[in-house]
Design an enzyme around this catalytic site. Structure first.
Site, PDB file in Angstrom:
ATOM      1  N   LYS A 263       4.116  -0.302  -3.679  1.00 28.81           N
ATOM      2  CA  LYS A 263       4.801  -0.860  -4.853  1.00 28.81           C
ATOM      3  C   LYS A 263       3.833  -0.908  -6.033  1.00 28.81           C
ATOM      4  O   LYS A 263       2.701  -1.380  -5.903  1.00 28.81           O
ATOM      5  CB  LYS A 263       5.350  -2.251  -4.552  1.00 28.81           C
TER       6      LYS A 263
ATOM      7  N   MET B 154      15.117   5.388  -2.210  1.00 27.29           N
ATOM      8  CA  MET B 154      16.252   4.539  -2.535  1.00 27.29           C
ATOM      9  C   MET B 154      17.495   5.372  -2.837  1.00 27.29           C
ATOM     10  O   MET B 154      18.617   4.982  -2.482  1.00 27.29           O
ATOM     11  CB  MET B 154      15.901   3.638  -3.722  1.00 27.29           C
TER      12      MET B 154
ATOM     13  N   THR C  79      16.248  -0.333 -11.718  1.00 22.35           N
ATOM     14  CA  THR C  79      14.877   0.012 -12.087  1.00 22.35           C
ATOM     15  C   THR C  79      14.108  -1.236 -12.491  1.00 22.35           C
ATOM     16  O   THR C  79      14.590  -2.030 -13.297  1.00 22.35           O
ATOM     17  CB  THR C  79      14.878   1.018 -13.258  1.00 22.35           C
TER      18      THR C  79
ATOM     19  N   GLY D   3      14.874  10.590  -3.746  1.00 19.22           N
ATOM     20  CA  GLY D   3      13.916   9.537  -3.440  1.00 19.22           C
ATOM     21  C   GLY D   3      14.410   8.646  -2.316  1.00 19.22           C
ATOM     22  O   GLY D   3      15.556   8.734  -1.875  1.00 19.22           O
TER      23      GLY D   3
ATOM     24  N   HIS E 110       5.236  -7.279  -0.706  1.00 20.21           N
ATOM     25  CA  HIS E 110       5.881  -5.974  -0.638  1.00 20.21           C
ATOM     26  C   HIS E 110       4.922  -4.953  -0.028  1.00 20.21           C
ATOM     27  O   HIS E 110       3.735  -5.217   0.132  1.00 20.21           O
ATOM     28  CB  HIS E 110       6.322  -5.502  -2.029  1.00 20.21           C
TER      29      HIS E 110
ATOM     30  N   GLU F  85      18.763  14.819  -9.330  1.00 21.94           N
ATOM     31  CA  GLU F  85      17.316  14.770  -9.133  1.00 21.94           C
ATOM     32  C   GLU F  85      16.625  15.404 -10.346  1.00 21.94           C
ATOM     33  O   GLU F  85      17.281  15.949 -11.236  1.00 21.94           O
ATOM     34  CB  GLU F  85      16.917  15.533  -7.854  1.00 21.94           C
ATOM     35  N   ARG F  86      15.310  15.329 -10.373  1.00 19.24           N
ATOM     36  CA  ARG F  86      14.556  16.007 -11.423  1.00 19.24           C
ATOM     37  C   ARG F  86      14.845  17.506 -11.348  1.00 19.24           C
ATOM     38  O   ARG F  86      14.969  18.068 -10.249  1.00 19.24           O
ATOM     39  CB  ARG F  86      13.056  15.758 -11.276  1.00 19.24           C
TER      40      ARG F  86
ATOM     41  N   TYR G  93      19.592  -6.363  -5.978  1.00 21.21           N
ATOM     42  CA  TYR G  93      21.034  -6.325  -5.730  1.00 21.21           C
ATOM     43  C   TYR G  93      21.425  -6.900  -4.374  1.00 21.21           C
ATOM     44  O   TYR G  93      22.596  -6.882  -4.007  1.00 21.21           O
ATOM     45  CB  TYR G  93      21.543  -4.889  -5.872  1.00 21.21           C
TER      46      TYR G  93
END
Length: 273
Positions: free
Chosen positions: A161, A16, A101, A14, A157, A36-37, A127
């Protein structure tokens, strides 16, 4: 802070996740895993190749469990349901986890709190070092102004989002409410429309803007009679979030099992107003 922590990145494919991989490399730490998935086409690819920094010798995998043994800490900026699963795996393995998250519900937050009794967890809605400095300033302004001003939080944003208000806006609101001895759940006002009547002094208003490619902007207004103080933070790229998360990951390795936030990581709890 660990000198050379072995860091795993979740959601590696992804937007991020890719930035986090770059941030780990830029900080000079060891990228121990990229997850990853399992159905992702990126599984098996070199983590460095997918972010454009060249091969780093770490293959993307589709199962966190198989690489936890190689990690001192993992960083999770995925989604609430996925994060809950990752928390359970880290708890069993005794591996620290840094969580960025947002959008978690009360039950998921309670699960995070319970997990933190067994393995170190850093949890923050944002963060960025700059954002966390802003929050410290908000606490100071709230204590000085007290109940003499109206307080409004405005956040903006990008159009993609999915949660509103942003986790950072809520984090700012909670810091203000705590400083004033208020309960944000009771005092927050998220929407105004129609004949609302005069504004209640104790309310903390939130306004949300979504559009284009805005990375993240937050402004808190302390509005009095004849003057207004505004504290604003604007992010122009996501590397500042990733760098802060990597800083938190290095810091939390070897800490006692409990929930930490960026105030702990940055040493803000030792600063008193």
């Amino acid at each position: 802070m660990s000198a050379n922590p072995r860091i795993g990145v979740l959601g590696a494919g992804g937007r991020m996740g890719r930035i986090l991989i770059q941030a780990v490399q830029q900080a000079g730490y060891q990228l121990a895993a990229a997850v990853e998935r399992p159905e992702s086409s990126l599984v098996g690819a070199d983590a460095g190749e997918i972010v454009g920094i060249g091969a780093v010798g770490v293959k993307v995998v589709g199962n966190l469990e198989e690489v936890l043994k190689d990690c001192d800490v993992v960083i999770d900026f995925t989604a609430p349901v996925a994060t809950a699963h990752h928390l359970e795996l880290c708890r069993k393995a005794g591996v620290a986890i840094v969580i960025g998250t947002t959008g978690m519900n009360d039950e998921q937050k309670a699960h995070l709190d319970e997990t933190a009794q067994h393995t170190p967890v850093v949890y923050a809605a944002n963060y960025s070092v700059g954002v966390n400095v802003s929050i410290k300033l908000l606490e100071l302004a709230s204590k000085v102004f007290g109940d003499t001003v109206d307080i409004e939080v405005i956040e903006a944003h990008h159009r993609h989002k999915v949660d509103a208000p942003s986790g950072t806006a809520l984090m700012m609101g909670e810091a203000i409410a705590d400083a004033l001895g208020r309960d944000l759940k009771q005092d927050a006002v998220y929407c105004r429309e129609g004949h609302t009547g005069p504004r209640e002094r104790q309310s903390i208003g939130f306004q949300t803007i979504r559009g284009g490619d805005i990375v993240g902007e937050h402004t808190v207004m302390f509005i009095g009679e004849g003057e207004r103080v505004e504290i604003t933070h604007k992010a122009t790229n996501r590397m500042n979030f990733a760098s802060g998360a990597v800083r938190a990951a290095a810091w939390v390795v070897g800490r006692d099992a409990r929930k930490y936030d960026m105030k702990d990581v940055l040493g803000f709890n030792d600063i008193q107003f």
